[in-house]
Design a protein around this motif. Structure first.
Motif, PDB file in Angstrom:
ATOM      1  N   GLU A   1       0.866  -1.170   0.000  1.00  0.00           N
ATOM      2  CA  GLU A   1       0.000   0.000   0.000  1.00  0.00           C
ATOM      3  C   GLU A   1       0.904   1.222   0.000  1.00  0.00           C
ATOM      4  OE1 GLU A   1      -4.208   1.165   1.649  1.00  0.00           O
ATOM      5  OE2 GLU A   1      -2.955   0.228   3.162  1.00  0.00           O
ATOM      6  N   TRP A   2       0.418   2.296  -0.545  1.00  0.00           N
ATOM      7  CA  TRP A   2       1.187   3.531  -0.472  1.00  0.00           C
ATOM      8  C   TRP A   2       0.907   4.203   0.853  1.00  0.00           C
ATOM      9  CZ3 TRP A   2       4.989   4.069  -3.685  1.00  0.00           C
ATOM     10  CH2 TRP A   2       4.929   3.448  -4.928  1.00  0.00           C
TER      11      TRP A   2
ATOM     12  N   GLU B   1       5.237  22.010  -2.334  1.00  0.00           N
ATOM     13  CA  GLU B   1       4.385  22.949  -3.048  1.00  0.00           C
ATOM     14  C   GLU B   1       5.155  24.157  -3.587  1.00  0.00           C
ATOM     15  OE1 GLU B   1       0.983  24.104  -0.730  1.00  0.00           O
ATOM     16  OE2 GLU B   1      -0.230  22.592  -1.770  1.00  0.00           O
TER      17      GLU B   1
ATOM     18  N   GLU C   1       5.863  13.504  -8.930  1.00  0.00           N
ATOM     19  CA  GLU C   1       5.181  12.217  -8.976  1.00  0.00           C
ATOM     20  C   GLU C   1       6.167  11.081  -8.741  1.00  0.00           C
ATOM     21  OE1 GLU C   1       2.535  11.624 -12.233  1.00  0.00           O
ATOM     22  OE2 GLU C   1       2.432   9.465 -11.929  1.00  0.00           O
TER      23      GLU C   1
ATOM     24  N   TYR D   1      -0.189   6.970   2.404  1.00  0.00           N
ATOM     25  CA  TYR D   1      -0.906   8.156   1.918  1.00  0.00           C
ATOM     26  C   TYR D   1      -0.589   9.416   2.716  1.00  0.00           C
ATOM     27  CZ  TYR D   1      -3.468   4.413  -0.231  1.00  0.00           C
ATOM     28  OH  TYR D   1      -3.789   3.306  -0.914  1.00  0.00           O
TER      29      TYR D   1
ATOM     30  N   ILE E   1       6.959  10.908  -4.966  1.00  0.00           N
ATOM     31  CA  ILE E   1       6.000  10.339  -4.008  1.00  0.00           C
ATOM     32  C   ILE E   1       5.629   8.890  -4.323  1.00  0.00           C
ATOM     33  CG2 ILE E   1       4.987  12.561  -3.338  1.00  0.00           C
ATOM     34  CD1 ILE E   1       2.544  11.710  -5.008  1.00  0.00           C
ATOM     35  N   PHE E   2       6.011   8.390  -5.496  1.00  0.00           N
ATOM     36  CA  PHE E   2       5.785   6.964  -5.760  1.00  0.00           C
ATOM     37  C   PHE E   2       7.094   6.194  -5.776  1.00  0.00           C
ATOM     38  CE2 PHE E   2       1.743   8.654  -7.440  1.00  0.00           C
ATOM     39  CZ  PHE E   2       0.905   7.944  -6.600  1.00  0.00           C
TER      40      PHE E   2
ATOM     41  N   GLN F   1       2.610  10.705   1.738  1.00  0.00           N
ATOM     42  CA  GLN F   1       2.556  11.265   0.391  1.00  0.00           C
ATOM     43  C   GLN F   1       1.916  12.653   0.394  1.00  0.00           C
ATOM     44  OE1 GLN F   1       0.488   8.064  -1.622  1.00  0.00           O
ATOM     45  NE2 GLN F   1       2.300   7.578  -2.839  1.00  0.00           N
ATOM     46  N   LEU F   2       0.817  12.765   1.143  1.00  0.00           N
ATOM     47  CA  LEU F   2       0.134  14.058   1.221  1.00  0.00           C
ATOM     48  C   LEU F   2       1.066  15.126   1.776  1.00  0.00           C
ATOM     49  CD1 LEU F   2      -3.493  13.254   2.441  1.00  0.00           C
ATOM     50  CD2 LEU F   2      -2.829  14.433   0.352  1.00  0.00           C
TER      51      LEU F   2
ATOM     52  N   ILE G   1       3.654  16.139  -0.722  1.00  0.00           N
ATOM     53  CA  ILE G   1       3.101  17.029  -1.747  1.00  0.00           C
ATOM     54  C   ILE G   1       3.025  18.458  -1.208  1.00  0.00           C
ATOM     55  CG2 ILE G   1       1.035  17.569  -3.086  1.00  0.00           C
ATOM     56  CD1 ILE G   1       0.493  14.536  -3.154  1.00  0.00           C
ATOM     57  N   LYS G   2       2.557  18.584   0.031  1.00  0.00           N
ATOM     58  CA  LYS G   2       2.446  19.911   0.648  1.00  0.00           C
ATOM     59  C   LYS G   2       3.816  20.565   0.779  1.00  0.00           C
ATOM     60  CE  LYS G   2      -1.887  20.677   1.386  1.00  0.00           C
ATOM     61  NZ  LYS G   2      -2.483  21.772   0.611  1.00  0.00           N
TER      62      LYS G   2
END
Lengths: 378, 308
Positions: free
Chosen positions: B95-96, B109, B119, B98, B122-123, B101-102, B105-106
């Motif tokens: 599972e990632w 930014e 991308e 999450y 985060i993967f 990852q969130l 991303i923040k």
């Protein structure tokens, strides 16, 4: 062990022959398994016959049935008695003995004979639409013996259809579930990481728990056989099933019903001393149920089915009290009564009228059509 | 495949097999698992043919234990996947992460990274939560033992997925591509036969049925697990349990129950098995009201008399 001492090429041939022999005996081993057997034989060697036997067994078997069959195959093959003709295959023998065993139980006496023919000419027995229609509507108790095989075929097919429909319907009925974070994030990348469009994940539909009580007293005997088969077909589609028989006493047959072939289940059932065709004590049987098995009921998801004609020789007050106790603990209480198929039948027997106040669904169960109509209540 | 290629002519290899199986029997026994030649042969084939093995049998007979002992015997890691209804890929394979990852991303930014770079970041492995099946594929140093416990509880969809894994030993993660196993794991599947497994899966596996042990074997197990117990008491307990198994209970006691019962008797300081002792330890061997009633109905005294 004569085959063992020979040259290696011969050994390979012997192994292949054994695989073919075992397959002929009913072992479910294919070409892959034969290759595996050769590999294993190469590893284990043929000097120690026990090791070879254990090795071949773990390669060639895929289930407990195979496991039991293997021993015999190995014995026969390597004892040199290769002429297998006097031994009909074990499964055939089993079948023959099953069919041959005439049983006092009303259930089995109606079952025997028909099953063989219906299995043997399964494909040829073409039943026209009109015949099918007539049989679906025919009352089990008045059906001539000759029609049983055809009816049974139709029944099994329709039961299967019904369960498939049931599965499908539930899937469509489920509503939105939890947010699926994984997909939500995947989608949010194009928006710079803001999760704007939420994705959802649904819960897999869980079938209900099913508890059934089948009346096998004398007055029900024309119907018992079919109802047993119906219950057997039905149980596949519930997460948890408890099945009971009752006449004057309650007998749990959940374990017997776990047999994977209907034939095995019926065979086991016929050996169960359950008071076939005896008197009826519905109230007493229900009380017994409430005393011992009450914890099997869960009000959230339990479906409780009683199959009985309501002819109770016991006290109606007991029946009423016990039914209301059951009713409090189940999601839905269904009473199937074969007599409801008769035109002029009124549920006025004291037992039945006492029961009516507590049941959610009161439906007939005298022919195939009525059993299939039950689908909408499941 | 020609026969001569597969079957070696010499007897050298065959002796090796014999020794290999002996080593498994004694090795397992040293680790406290009493086994017979049948199971040892199957385990030997697992290590040589590298096929998965499906172990079936009633509960409490040491199916799961096979994998554990195999792992310690081979000196390798045990990775366990307990199956249950509704088991899905995200709890069985990967599972990632999450939340992480969130956050990533923040944090990024304000940075001037391109979307593709973000991308890819985060993967990456850093954000991957490895669940048992992926762990077994990713093992770096040696083949682990992968135990897939109670496979009959998982649904057909998962079984189909497993089939794919067991044939290629490869897992595909859409965001990262296919991952091949460096070291093919030894796979042990167990099942209680609560439902029929798919033919394709059974085909792929070696098969082993574990039956209730004979009196001698069960004695040996009790004495191995509980070295302190008196020979006579052990004999009584095993005989008693063996006759209880004949009572047609809905859950006949397994070896685990035998050991529980023996331990309970030791704890209670009972020098021998009598009706009192049976009554006190009934809860160890029968786990339902119905079975309790059946045992009592058969008569504690009668059972006791039969078993000695």
């Amino acid at each position: 062990m004569s085959g063992f001492a020979e040259q290696s090429g011969d050994t390979a041939r012997t192994i292949v022959e054994f695989c073919r022999f075992a397959r002929g005996k009913g072992l479910s081993a294919g070409v892959q398994e034969t290759l595996g057997a050769l590999e294993a034989a190469a590893l284990l060697g043929v000097l120690n016959s026990d090791d070879l036997k254990f090795g071949l067994r773990s390669i060639l078997c895929a289930s407990k049935d195979d496991w039991d069959l293997f021993e015999e195959c190995f014995q026969i093959f390597w004892s040199g008695a290769l002429d297998a003709s006097p031994h009909a295959t074990k499964r055939q023998q089993e079948h023959a003995s099953r069919v041959g065993a005439r049983n006092p139980a009303s259930l089995m006496s109606t079952a025997s004979g028909d099953d063989v023919s219906s299995e043997r000419d399964g494909a040829q027995a073409v039943t026209g639409a009109s015949v099918g229609e007539r049989l679906t509507k025919a009352d089990f108790s008045t059906l001539p013996q000759s029609d049983f095989a055809a009816l049974e075929q139709i029944a099994l097919r329709l039961f299967k259809h019904m369960s498939r429909r049931l599965a499908r319907r539930r899937r469509l009925a489920t509503l939105r579930g939890q947010v699926d974070l994984r997909r939500t994030i995947r989608r949010s990348i194009s928006r710079g990481g803001e999760p704007i469009n939420l994705r959802y994940r649904q819960r897999k539909p869980r079938p209900h728990r099913l508890v059934t009580l089948l009346d096998i007293s004398g007055s029900m005997s024309p119907y018992s056989l079919f109802l047993v088969k119906f219950l057997y077909a039905l149980q596949k589609h519930f997460r948890h099933v408890d099945t009971f028989l009752f006449s004057t006493d309650l007998v749990e047959i959940t374990n017997l019903f776990r047999a994977r072939r209907l034939q095995d289940a019926l065979q086991a059932l016929s050996q169960q001393p359950a008071g076939w065709s005896g008197g009826t004590r519905i109230g007493g049987s229900l009380r017994e149920f409430n005393q011992i098995h009450r914890r099997k009921l869960r009000s959230s998801d339990t479906l409780f089915i009683i199959l009985s004609d309501g002819w109770d020789t016991g006290d109606c007050g007991v029946l009423s009290a016990e039914l209301s106790a059951v009713k409090r603990r189940v999601h839905r209480l269904i009473w199937l009564n074969p007599l409801l198929g008769l035109k002029d039948y009124q549920p006025i027997t004291s037992g039945m009228s006492a029961a009516l106040a507590h049941i959610d669904v009161f439906a007939p169960a005298h022919n195939l059509e009525s059993l299939l109509a039950l689908e909408k209540h499941l | 495949m020609g026969g001569s290629k597969i079957i070696p002519s010499g007897g050298v290899n065959q002796g090796a097999a014999n020794q290999g199986i002996d080593a498994i029997v004694s090795g397992f026994e040293r680790l406290g698992y009493v086994t017979d030649r049948s199971l040892a042969t199957a385990v030997y084939l697992v290590t040589k043919l590298r096929k998965p093995i499906l172990v079936e049998g009633h509960s409490g007979l040491g199916k799961t234990e096979v994998a554990k002992v195999l792992a310690s015997f081979l000196g390798t890691r045990l990775i366990r996947l307990q199956c249950y209804e509704g088991l899905d890929v995200s709890s069985a394979v990967y599972e990632w992460n999450y939340q992480k990852q969130l956050l990533a991303i923040k944090i990024e930014e304000g940075s001037d990274k391109t979307v593709e770079e973000k991308e890819r970041h985060i993967f990456s492995r850093e954000f991957l939560l490895e669940r048992p099946l992926l762990q077994s594929i990713l093992a770096e140093d040696a083949s682990p033992v992968l135990l897939i416990d109670e496979i009959d509880r998982a649904d057909e969809a998962f079984e189909a997925f497993l089939l794919e894994l067991l044939s290629d030993y490869q897992i595909t993660i859409p965001e990262m591509g296919a991952i091949h196993a460096k070291h093919v794991p030894y796979v042990v599947l167990t099942s209680n036969r609560s439902r029929e497994l798919g033919d394709a899966l059974k085909r792929r596996c070696l098969y082993q049925w574990i039956d209730y042990p004979s009196l001698e074997k069960e004695m040996k197990i009790v004495r191995t697990k509980l070295p302190d117990i008196e020979q006579a008491l052990a004999r009584q307990i095993v005989g008693y349990i063996q006759s209880v198994r004949g009572l047609n209970l809905s859950k006949p006691p397994g070896v685990a129950e035998t050991l529980d019962c023996a331990e309970a008797l030791l704890a209670l300081g009972k020098p021998q098995l009598d009706e009192d002792a049976i009554e006190q330890t009934l809860g160890c061997i029968s786990k339902s009201v119905e079975d309790n009633a059946k045992i009592r109905e058969a008569g504690l005294g009668t059972i006791l008399a039969q078993s000695t």
